[in-house]
Each structure stands twice: as structure tokens, then as C-alpha cells.
Design an enzyme around this catalytic site. Structure first.
Site: not given
Ligand code: DGL
Length: 264
Positions: A182, A70
Site C-alpha cells: 500500500c 494505489c
């Protein structure tokens, strides 16, 4: 060997997907923090609280290394923060350096897309300052893509509409590279291909993250398997609770989508 991989949700499955191939003999724990997704719209303090809890969980499971799959969580978890823990913790950042190194000399600009937290964070700004000597890098926050990904909406007209709206202020034909900053953004490759004309290059941080994981585990090179072997090698958790059979079916759909995207 046991490796923990976590994300706010389903985005990090794209990192797991690659790790399953590169580390055929490892066992994995995948943790999706479904109670708190999206991280990209929380505060740094909130996100660090979630990360602390997840790392504690992973250490109880006796993992040998942890991958923060992440970019948002990594952007608020500094190196000093990560080095407090007894196992290597590998973070992820938008692959801006790689994009500039590979494509910086070509004519055109580089667009980096990530969550609002990553885009606003000091970490990304320092990185861009360091590598973007010719001022060719632009940034865009696309939090809506996280929502589409979490709903499992991979093929709806809304995605293209959303992207066109968010990119309205950017001359899309001037870009030569698009950085997926992302992990949730990996599911939407066909839409980027529709929106960016020409031979634009796509760059994500997954391969670099897995390379770093292999290095930390002492591998000189990957033991790449031709096809990932997923059966029983991954234990999945949603915010600390083992997934139900229904949730596992849903994860399988994401993994199939990633498999499909490999071939386009
Ligand atoms: N998948 C995450 C990332 O790579 C964050 C998505 C979110 O929870 O906002 O940044």
C-alpha cells in the site's frame, strides 16, 4: 509530456516522488481523492466509480499516461477495464513476485501488508498462488496505517502500538522480507525497522511501477536526475479541485518526509 498520477490520498506521493527523479522533463498531475479516502475500506463497485471519475478528469487534462499509485484501486481495476481507455494506464500491485524472486531462497518467511480490500481481493490471491510455490508468504491488512498517514502522523507512539497489536499473531522474527503493498505504508519505515529484528528486506512496488511507466512512454531507460525538480512541474488536485496554498504546504511536508526516508 504529461503524466497523471492518482491515489485515494497521500500515499501515491511516494510514487510521484520517484517519478519526478526518473522523468525529469515530464509535467505531472497528482490527484488525491481526499473525499473518498480510505479506498481500502470501500466496496469494489464504489472504488471503480471513483476511478472512472478520476480517469475522465485526467483525460480532460490530456495526459499521455496515467499511473494508479494505489494497490487497492488496481486490485479492483482489471487489465480489461484499464485497456478501455485511450492512454496507457499503469497499475500497481504488491511486489510479492519480486520479493519471492529476490529473497525466496533465503530461510524465513515473507510478510505482505496491504489494505483490507487488497488483502481480500482475488488479484492478490491469484498472484500469491502463482509465485508462492513453497508456501512462504503471509498476508496482513493494516488499514490503521492509512489513517495515520492521512493525518500526517509520522512520528507518534500510537503507530508502534498499533503495529505491535496487529502483528501480535505473527512471529515477527521469522520474516526475511516485508512487502509494502500500500503506497501509504512508505511513510513508516522507521517503525518497521524497530519491530522486525535482524536484516529483513523491504520491498515496495514503486520502482517497478515507474519502470513500467517509462516502458509505456517509449523510454529505454530512465533519465534519472540527481535531485527531483518539483517547482511548478506538478499540479495537485484534491478530488478534482486544485489544492489551496495551505493544502500545498501540507503536501510539501509529505514530500519532505519522503526525502528524509530516502536517506535512512
Ligand atoms: N494508498 C492505497 C494503496 O496503495 C490505498 C489506501 C486507502 O485508501 O485505503 O492501496
Amino acid at each position: 509530456m504529461r503524466v497523471g498520477i492518482f491515489d485515494s490520498g497521500m500515499g501515491g506521493l511516494s510514487v510521484l516522488h520517484q517519478a519526478l527523479r526518473e522523468l525529469p522533463e515530464a509535467e505531472f498531475i497528482y490527484y488525491a481523492d481526499e473525499e473518498h479516502v480510505p479506498y481500502g475500506e470501500k466496496t469494489g463497485e464504489q472504488i471503480r466509480g471513483y476511478i472512472d471519475e478520476i480517469i475522465r478528469f485526467m483525460l480532460e487534462k490530456q495526459v499521455d499516461a496515467i499511473v494508479i499509485a494505489c494497490n487497492t484501486a488496481t486490485s479492483v481495476a482489471t487489465k480489461e477495464y484499464r485497456s478501455r481507455f485511450p492512454v496507457p494506464i499503469i497499475g500497481m500491485e504488491p511486489a510479492v513476485k519480486q520479493a519471492v524472486e529476490l529473497y525466496g531462497s533465503l530461510p524465513g518467511r515473507i510478510l505482505v501488508a496491504a489494505t483490507p480490500v487488497t488483502i481480500a481481493g482475488d488479484k492478490l490471491h491469484h498472484l500469491v498462488e502463482q509465485v508462492d510455490r513453497e508456501d512462504k508468504v503471509d498476508l496482513v491488512a493494516l488499514p490503521g496505517l492509512v489513517r495515520f498517514a492521512e493525518k500526517g502522523d509520522f512520528e507518534t507512539e500510537e503507530i508502534e502500538k498499533y503495529l505491535r497489536e496487529e502483528l501480535k499473531g505473527y512471529a515477527v522474527n521469522q520474516y526475511k522480507a516485508f512487502v509494502l503493498g500500500c503506497t501509504h505504508f512508505n511513510y513508516f519505515m522507521p517503525y518497521y525497522k524497530r519491530i522486525f529484528p535482524g536484516n529483513i528486506k523491504y520491498v515496495d512496488g514503486n520502482a517497478g511501477t515507474i519502470r513500467q511507466l517509462l516502458r509505456k512512454l517509449g523510454y529505454k531507460e530512465s533519465k534519472k536526475a540527481l535531485k527531483e525538480k518539483n517547482n511548478g512541474r506538478v499540479s495537485y488536485y484534491f478530488s478534482g479541485t486544485p489544492v489551496t496554498a495551505g493544502e500545498k504546504k501540507c503536501i510539501d511536508i509529505y514530500m519532505e518526509q519522503l526525502e528524509k526516508l530516502d536517506s535512512i
